[in-house]
Motif scaffolding. Structure first.
Motif, PDB file in Angstrom:
ATOM      1  N   THR A  11       0.855  -1.187   0.000  1.00  0.00           N
ATOM      2  CA  THR A  11       0.000   0.000   0.000  1.00  0.00           C
ATOM      3  C   THR A  11       0.891   1.236   0.000  1.00  0.00           C
ATOM      4  O   THR A  11       2.100   1.160   0.219  1.00  0.00           O
ATOM      5  CB  THR A  11      -0.895   0.046   1.247  1.00  0.00           C
ATOM      6  N   TRP A  13       0.975   3.372   2.299  1.00  0.00           N
ATOM      7  CA  TRP A  13       1.516   3.516   3.655  1.00  0.00           C
ATOM      8  C   TRP A  13       2.662   2.537   3.899  1.00  0.00           C
ATOM      9  O   TRP A  13       3.575   2.849   4.655  1.00  0.00           O
ATOM     10  CB  TRP A  13       0.411   3.341   4.693  1.00  0.00           C
ATOM     11  N   ASN A  14       2.636   1.364   3.296  1.00  0.00           N
ATOM     12  CA  ASN A  14       3.819   0.495   3.349  1.00  0.00           C
ATOM     13  C   ASN A  14       5.011   1.208   2.717  1.00  0.00           C
ATOM     14  O   ASN A  14       6.110   1.234   3.280  1.00  0.00           O
ATOM     15  CB  ASN A  14       3.592  -0.802   2.587  1.00  0.00           C
ATOM     16  N   GLN A  20       0.130   0.973   9.794  1.00  0.00           N
ATOM     17  CA  GLN A  20      -1.233   0.936   9.268  1.00  0.00           C
ATOM     18  C   GLN A  20      -2.231   0.427  10.301  1.00  0.00           C
ATOM     19  O   GLN A  20      -3.257   1.043  10.536  1.00  0.00           O
ATOM     20  CB  GLN A  20      -1.291   0.047   8.015  1.00  0.00           C
ATOM     21  N   ILE A  25      -6.401   0.898   4.390  1.00  0.00           N
ATOM     22  CA  ILE A  25      -5.673   1.471   3.251  1.00  0.00           C
ATOM     23  C   ILE A  25      -5.690   0.474   2.086  1.00  0.00           C
ATOM     24  O   ILE A  25      -5.337  -0.690   2.262  1.00  0.00           O
ATOM     25  CB  ILE A  25      -4.215   1.776   3.644  1.00  0.00           C
ATOM     26  N   ARG A  57      -7.020  -4.042   1.940  1.00  0.00           N
ATOM     27  CA  ARG A  57      -5.736  -4.440   1.343  1.00  0.00           C
ATOM     28  C   ARG A  57      -5.580  -5.954   1.313  1.00  0.00           C
ATOM     29  O   ARG A  57      -4.948  -6.493   0.397  1.00  0.00           O
ATOM     30  CB  ARG A  57      -4.572  -3.783   2.085  1.00  0.00           C
ATOM     31  N   GLU A  90      -1.188   4.845  14.670  1.00  0.00           N
ATOM     32  CA  GLU A  90      -1.452   4.470  13.288  1.00  0.00           C
ATOM     33  C   GLU A  90      -1.323   5.715  12.403  1.00  0.00           C
ATOM     34  O   GLU A  90      -1.864   6.776  12.720  1.00  0.00           O
ATOM     35  CB  GLU A  90      -2.823   3.813  13.162  1.00  0.00           C
TER      36      GLU A  90
END
Length: 217
Positions: A11, A13-14, A20, A25, A57, A90
Motif C-alpha cells: 500500500t 503507507w507500506n 497501518q 488502506i 488491502r 497508526e
C-alpha cells in the motif's frame, strides 16, 4: 494439513513506512502487480478453505491471487485476523519511531517483550491471544474434517502472531524475519502438531520491495 499464511500486497503507507494497523488502506498499483506476479509464480495448490482479513488491502490481495480460480468464491472474512492495532500511532512513521528511544513505539520495534501499549493499542500478548484463538478454534478442527490446504490472507504482524501462537517464535524475536508484501509462510499441521515449514517466502525479486523493515538491534 497445510496452512498457508499470505501477507497482502503493498500500500502507499507500506511504501511510506507508516504504521497501518486497523486503518483501511487499499493496495497501490505496485502492490497489485506484486500479487499478480506472485499468483503466476507460486506453486499451484487447490485450497479447501480461504480466510481473509476484512481490511481492503487483504481482501483485494485475495481476489487478485485467486482470480480465475474457483477458490475466489469461497473467500471468508474473519475479524480475528485483522492487523495489529497500533492505536493513536497508526499513520506515524516507522523509521522515526525506530530511531527515537523516547517514542512510544520504540520498544514495539526493538524490544517487543518490553512494549507497553497505551490509548487503546493492542499488546503483543493481545495479538498472539487473538491469533491463537483463530488458530485453535477455526483452523485446527479442520484437520479432523479431512481438509488438506487452507489459505489465510492477512497482515505481517498478524501472521507473526499466528507463528508465535503456534509456539514457533518468541515475542522477543517477533520482527526477526522480514515479512515482505506478498510473502508466504507455510505451517504443517499433522495430528494437531504444528511445524513451521517455510517462513516469509517471496515469488518475485524482493530487493526493491518497500513492504518490510528490519529493526535495528
Amino acid at each position: 494439513m497445510k496452512l498457508y499464511l499470505f501477507r497482502h500486497g503493498q500500500t502507499d503507507w507500506n511504501k511510506a513506512h507508516r504504521f497501518q494497523g486497523h486503518i483501511d488502506i487499499p493496495l497501490n498499483e505496485y502492490g497489485r502487480e506484486l500479487a499478480r506476479i506472485t499468483a503466476r509464480n507460486w506453486p499451484i495448490v487447490p485450497y479447501d478453505r480461504v480466510y481473509c482479513s476484512p481490511l481492503i488491502r487483504a481482501v483485494e490481495t485475495a481476489q487478485i491471487i485467486l482470480d480465475g480460480r474457483p477458490e475466489k468464491e469461497m473467500i471468508k472474512t474473519d475479524p480475528r485476523i485483522i492487523e495489529f492495532g497500533f492505536g493513536p500511532c497508526e499513520g506515524h512513521n516507522i523509521d522515526e519511531a525506530a530511531g527515537d528511544p523516547q517514542n512510544p513505539m520504540y520498544n514495539l520495534l526493538h524490544h517487543p517483550e518490553k512494549y507497553n501499549p497505551t490509548n487503546g493499542a493492542e499488546s503483543f500478548y493481545d495479538l498472539v491471544d487473538r491469533a491463537g484463538a483463530f488458530l485453535r478454534d477455526e483452523i485446527l478442527p479442520l484437520e479432523q474434517q479431512g481438509i488438506e490446504n487452507v489459505l489465510v490472507v492477512a497482515h505481517g504482524a498478524l501472521i507473526r502472531g499466528v507463528v508465535c501462537a503456534a509456539g514457533k517464535k518468541e515475542i522477543r524475536d517477533f520482527w526477526q524475519c522480514p515479512y515482505y508484501n506478498c510473502s508466504l509462510t507455510t505451517l504443517d499441521i499433522t495430528h494437531g502438531e504444528i511445524t513451521l515449514e517455510r517462513e516469509a517466502e517471496v515469488f518475485y525479486d524482493a530487493s526493491g520491495s518497500f513492504g518490510g523493515f528490519t529493526t535495528r538491534k
